[in-house]
Scaffold this motif. Structure first.
Motif, mmCIF file in Angstrom:
data_model
loop_
_atom_site.group_PDB
_atom_site.id
_atom_site.type_symbol
_atom_site.label_atom_id
_atom_site.label_comp_id
_atom_site.label_asym_id
_atom_site.label_seq_id
_atom_site.Cartn_x
_atom_site.Cartn_y
_atom_site.Cartn_z
ATOM 1 N N ALA A 108 0.858 -1.184 -0.022
ATOM 2 C CA ALA A 108 0.070 -0.103 -0.041
ATOM 3 C C ALA A 108 0.942 1.128 -0.048
ATOM 4 O O ALA A 108 1.778 1.316 0.687
ATOM 5 C CB ALA A 108 -0.878 0.183 1.148
ATOM 6 N N GLY A 109 0.340 2.515 -0.591
ATOM 7 C CA GLY A 109 1.056 3.548 -0.628
ATOM 8 C C GLY A 109 0.758 4.080 0.927
ATOM 9 O O GLY A 109 -0.234 3.701 1.652
ATOM 10 N N ALA A 167 11.375 -3.880 -4.434
ATOM 11 C CA ALA A 167 11.115 -2.497 -3.698
ATOM 12 C C ALA A 167 12.089 -2.532 -2.401
ATOM 13 O O ALA A 167 12.036 -1.559 -1.902
ATOM 14 C CB ALA A 167 9.718 -2.603 -3.294
ATOM 15 N N GLY A 168 12.442 -3.606 -2.033
ATOM 16 C CA GLY A 168 13.339 -3.539 -0.932
ATOM 17 C C GLY A 168 14.783 -3.186 -0.985
ATOM 18 O O GLY A 168 15.581 -3.112 0.229
ATOM 19 N N GLY A 175 6.308 7.402 -0.944
ATOM 20 C CA GLY A 175 5.088 6.884 -0.744
ATOM 21 C C GLY A 175 4.790 5.436 -0.502
ATOM 22 O O GLY A 175 3.853 4.974 -0.597
ATOM 23 N N ALA A 176 6.027 5.000 -0.597
ATOM 24 C CA ALA A 176 6.021 3.281 -0.287
ATOM 25 C C ALA A 176 7.011 2.897 0.721
ATOM 26 O O ALA A 176 7.361 2.062 0.921
ATOM 27 C CB ALA A 176 6.298 2.617 -1.535
ATOM 28 N N GLY A 177 7.025 3.700 1.696
ATOM 29 C CA GLY A 177 8.071 3.753 2.802
ATOM 30 C C GLY A 177 7.860 2.460 3.683
ATOM 31 O O GLY A 177 8.607 1.555 3.777
ATOM 32 N N ALA A 178 6.504 1.967 3.900
ATOM 33 C CA ALA A 178 6.295 0.871 4.746
ATOM 34 C C ALA A 178 6.479 -0.426 3.959
ATOM 35 O O ALA A 178 7.137 -1.054 4.275
ATOM 36 C CB ALA A 178 4.654 0.676 5.106
ATOM 37 N N TYR A 179 6.224 -0.435 2.506
ATOM 38 C CA TYR A 179 6.289 -1.616 1.859
ATOM 39 C C TYR A 179 7.817 -1.969 1.419
ATOM 40 O O TYR A 179 8.391 -2.855 1.669
ATOM 41 C CB TYR A 179 5.591 -1.328 0.370
ATOM 42 C CG TYR A 179 5.745 -2.798 -0.492
ATOM 43 C CD1 TYR A 179 5.019 -4.032 0.095
ATOM 44 C CD2 TYR A 179 6.225 -2.548 -1.543
ATOM 45 C CE1 TYR A 179 5.200 -5.154 -0.883
ATOM 46 C CE2 TYR A 179 6.469 -3.982 -2.402
ATOM 47 C CZ TYR A 179 6.057 -4.717 -2.159
ATOM 48 O OH TYR A 179 5.969 -6.233 -2.751
ATOM 49 N N LYS A 219 9.917 -5.172 2.979
ATOM 50 C CA LYS A 219 10.814 -5.732 2.097
ATOM 51 C C LYS A 219 12.306 -5.773 2.386
ATOM 52 O O LYS A 219 12.786 -7.148 2.286
ATOM 53 C CB LYS A 219 10.310 -5.817 0.589
ATOM 54 C CG LYS A 219 9.013 -6.038 0.412
ATOM 55 C CD LYS A 219 8.759 -7.636 0.541
ATOM 56 C CE LYS A 219 7.331 -8.132 -0.001
ATOM 57 N NZ LYS A 219 7.068 -9.420 0.534
ATOM 58 N N SER A 220 12.766 -4.660 2.542
ATOM 59 C CA SER A 220 14.077 -4.591 2.963
ATOM 60 C C SER A 220 14.440 -5.429 4.263
ATOM 61 O O SER A 220 15.608 -6.341 4.232
ATOM 62 C CB SER A 220 14.571 -3.195 3.436
ATOM 63 O OG SER A 220 15.961 -3.090 3.706
ATOM 64 N N ALA A 221 13.386 -5.489 5.155
ATOM 65 C CA ALA A 221 13.676 -6.241 6.497
ATOM 66 C C ALA A 221 13.788 -7.606 6.237
ATOM 67 O O ALA A 221 14.138 -8.366 6.769
ATOM 68 C CB ALA A 221 12.610 -5.803 7.379
ATOM 69 N N VAL A 222 12.536 -7.925 5.372
ATOM 70 C CA VAL A 222 12.835 -9.491 4.768
ATOM 71 C C VAL A 222 13.799 -9.990 4.406
ATOM 72 O O VAL A 222 14.551 -11.127 4.644
ATOM 73 C CB VAL A 222 11.540 -9.807 3.843
ATOM 74 C CG1 VAL A 222 11.610 -11.114 3.206
ATOM 75 C CG2 VAL A 222 10.330 -9.615 4.476
#
Length: 264
Positions: free
Chosen positions: A96-97, A147-148, A154-158, A162-165
Motif C-alpha cells: 500500500a502507499g 522494492a526492498g 509514498g511506499a515507505g512501509a512496503y 521488504k528490505s527487512a525480509v
C-alpha cells in the motif's frame, strides 16, 4: 528437484489464495508435490485446490498469518500429516502507499510489517526444529521484492518491510547453513498479480505469474541464496543500489507513488 525415494515433495505455502503464492502452488502441484495451502480466504483456497493435480491430496488452512497460534497449528498439522516439509514458502504479503504524516497511516505501517515481516518469521519458526532432524531437500523461502533495495516515495512501509525480509533471511541463512537447511530469498520485480494491477505507473519487465513461479522454483531447486526475478530487474536493482544518494534522489523525487489501498 526430487524428494526422498518413493516420497512426494512436501511444500507448505502461505499467501496461497492469490498472486505469487497461488502461482507457486500451481507450479509445485504440477511437479507432483503435496501441498499445504494457507491463506485468509478458504473459498479461494478450495477453488485453487480443485484445479490442481491430485486435488484431494492437498491440505487447506484458512488462516490469517498474523494469528501466530493458528499459523503454528496449521504448520503442526501439515508436519503430522505428511511427516515434515521439504519446502516452506512465506508468500503472504501486502502492499500500500503510505505517507508518514498522513493520519491513519501509522496503523497501515504496522499492518504491512505484521504481514510482510513478522508473519514470515512465524511461518518458518514451526518448521525449523523438524528440518534440523531431517535430510535431503530442506528449503525456507522468503518472498522479498526489488522494492526492498531502495526506498521509494509514498511506499515507505512496503519498501522498508521488504528490505527487512531480505536482511532477516540473510541472518537466518547463516544460522541454518550448518544444519544443511537452505534459506532462499526471491525478490520479484513486477509480476502480474492483483497487487500490481493497482499500480498506476509503468512496470518494466512485467512478468506473467506462471513464468515467475517456474523461474522461482528453479532458483529454489538450486538453493540460491538470493535471486531477483525477472533477471533484467536484477541488473536494474544492482544499478540502483550503486547510485549515490544525490543522483538517486534527483532521478526518483518526482516518480509516481503507490496507491493508498492495501493490496494482497
Amino acid at each position: 528437484m526430487t524428494a526422498a525415494r518413493g516420497r512426494r515433495l512436501r511444500v507448505f505455502v502461505t499467501g496461497a489464495s492469490s498472486g505469487i503464492g497461488a502461482a507457486l502452488a500451481r507450479e509445485y502441484a504440477a511437479r507432483g508435490a503435496v501441498l499445504g495451502l494457507l491463506g485468509r480466504r478458504g473459498d479461494a483456497l478450495r477453488e485453487l485446490a480443485a484445479t490442481l493435480p491430485s486435488s484431494s491430496d492437498h491440505h487447506i488452512y484458512a488462516v490469517d498469518v498474523t494469528d501466530h497460534a493458528a499459523l503454528a497449528g496449521a504448520a503442526s498439522d501439515f508436519i503430522a500429516r505428511e511427516g515434515g516439509a521439504d519446502i516452506v514458502i512465506a508468500g503472504a504479503g501486502v502492499s500500500a502507499g503510505t505517507l508518514t504524516e498522513r493520519p491513519g497511516d501509522l496503523s497501515r505501517f504496522a499492518e504491512i510489517f505484521a504481514i510482510n515481516v513478522t508473519a514470515t518469521v512465524a511461518t518458518f519458526a514451526p518448521f525449523i526444529a523438524p528440518m534440523k532432524q531431517g535430510t535431503g531437500t530442506r528449503r525456507l523461502v522468503a518472498i522479498g521484492s526489488v522494492a526492498g533495495i531502495r526506498g521509494m516515495k509514498g511506499a515507505g512501509a512496503y519498501c522498508a518491510s521488504k528490505s527487512a525480509v531480505h536482511t532477516y533471511a540473510e541472518s537466518l541463512r547463516l544460522e541454518l547453513q550448518p544444519h544443511g537447511i537452505r534459506v532462499v530469498t526471491i525478490a520479484p520485480g513486477y509480476v502480474d498479480t492483483p497487487m500490481t494491477r493497482l499500480n498506476r505507473f509503468p512496470m518494466p519487465f512485467l512478468m506473467p505469474a506462471d513464468r515467475f513461479a517456474a523461474a522461482a522454483a528453479r532458483a529454489i531447486d538450486a538453493g540460491r541464496s538470493y535471486r531477483v526475478i525477472p533477471w533484467p530487474m536484477g541488473i536494474v536493482a544492482k544499478l540502483l543500489r550503486l547510485l549515490p544518494n544525490v543522483l538517486f534522489d534527483a532521478l526518483f523525487v518526482h516518480a509516481p507513488q503507490k496507491a493508498g489501498k492495501v493490496a494482497p
